[in-house]
Scaffold this active site. Sequence first.
Site, PDB file in Angstrom:
ATOM      1  N   SER A  95      50.669  38.094  45.327  1.00 23.87           N
ATOM      2  CA  SER A  95      50.424  39.534  44.997  1.00 23.87           C
ATOM      3  C   SER A  95      49.638  40.378  45.961  1.00 23.87           C
ATOM      4  O   SER A  95      50.019  41.468  46.292  1.00 23.87           O
ATOM      5  CB  SER A  95      49.989  39.632  43.412  1.00 23.87           C
ATOM      6  N   ASN A  96      48.644  39.655  46.459  1.00 18.57           N
ATOM      7  CA  ASN A  96      47.956  40.358  47.574  1.00 18.57           C
ATOM      8  C   ASN A  96      48.585  40.741  48.747  1.00 18.57           C
ATOM      9  O   ASN A  96      48.448  41.831  49.297  1.00 18.57           O
ATOM     10  CB  ASN A  96      46.293  39.662  47.763  1.00 18.57           C
ATOM     11  N   HIS A 150      37.855  37.412  47.384  1.00 23.15           N
ATOM     12  CA  HIS A 150      37.355  36.544  46.162  1.00 23.15           C
ATOM     13  C   HIS A 150      37.485  37.548  44.778  1.00 23.15           C
ATOM     14  O   HIS A 150      36.869  38.548  44.862  1.00 23.15           O
ATOM     15  CB  HIS A 150      36.169  35.968  46.589  1.00 23.15           C
TER      16      HIS A 150
HETATM   17  C1  GRF Z   1      43.521  36.155  43.954  1.00 19.95           C
HETATM   18  O1  GRF Z   1      42.732  36.384  42.802  1.00 19.95           O
HETATM   19  C2  GRF Z   1      42.294  36.157  44.989  1.00 19.95           C
HETATM   20  O2  GRF Z   1      41.203  36.934  45.018  1.00 19.95           O
HETATM   21  C3  GRF Z   1      42.131  34.498  45.125  1.00 19.95           C
HETATM   22  O3  GRF Z   1      43.426  33.980  44.854  1.00 19.95           O
HETATM   23  C4  GRF Z   1      44.173  34.930  44.012  1.00 19.95           C
HETATM   24  C5  GRF Z   1      45.354  35.262  44.746  1.00 19.95           C
HETATM   25  O4  GRF Z   1      46.343  35.819  44.147  1.00 19.95           O
HETATM   26  N1  GRF Z   1      41.407  34.008  46.510  1.00 19.95           N
HETATM   27  P1  GRF Z   1      47.772  36.367  44.615  1.00 19.95           P
HETATM   28  O5  GRF Z   1      48.378  34.992  45.195  1.00 19.95           O
HETATM   29  O6  GRF Z   1      47.351  37.328  45.929  1.00 19.95           O
HETATM   30  O7  GRF Z   1      48.307  36.916  43.688  1.00 19.95           O
END
Ligand code: GRF
Length: 199
Positions: free
Chosen positions: A13-14, A109
């Site tokens: 999702s990021n 994070h």
């Molecule tokens: C996020 O909560 C990030 O902070 C952590 O891993 C998760 C990844 O989520 N490092 P996504 O795959 O980006 O949805």
Amino acid sequence: MLRLAIFASGRGSNLRAIYNAIRSGDLKGVELTLVLSNNSSAEALVFAKEHQIEALHLSPLVSGEEFYEGELLKALQDREIDLIALAGYMRKIPDSLIAAYRHRIVNIHPALLPEFGGSGMYGSRVHEAVLAAGKPVTGASVHYVEGEYDSGEIILQSECPVHPGDTPQTLGKRVLQCEHELYPKALQIVINKLLSSKI
Ligand code: GRF
């Protein structure tokens, strides 16, 4: 234009938030060149393929730890990658890569570092710890990647409230929304620095 690689092991999702910020012009000076995963079934790889971004699966389980390190570095150098953003990447970054890309690897994070970080602090464990500590506020942090987990200099943080009755799941969902706004802003800071040092 800098060339960005995103490393992701899961849902991505990021990755999508960064992709959308580049598409909309909110995040400038960078192109998303590569999505790399250690997990062949990561949604992040599917998203990359669907959006005509190179998707690469590299895993030490396939190639062996030592070969993998060299393979990883070569993959980045062959594609002239300038900057790496970790987005839910569940493997430790090898020292050789940190040395080659000093201050060019960043991570997000889901808490306000230096609290609730370090080895074993990932996923819902982070939010469980925040709730157990009775914190009224949590958040997200983007930081440079150093040898120890979650230890590098913090680039940008954003706060996110903890609500009464929150579970790790409800809190995690709220923090994830904060992450999606924070990550492109933090990347813009890093990109601007790298671009101004290139001139
Ligand atoms: C996020 O909560 C990030 O902070 C952590 O891993 C998760 C990844 O989520 N490092 P996504 O795959 O980006 O949805």
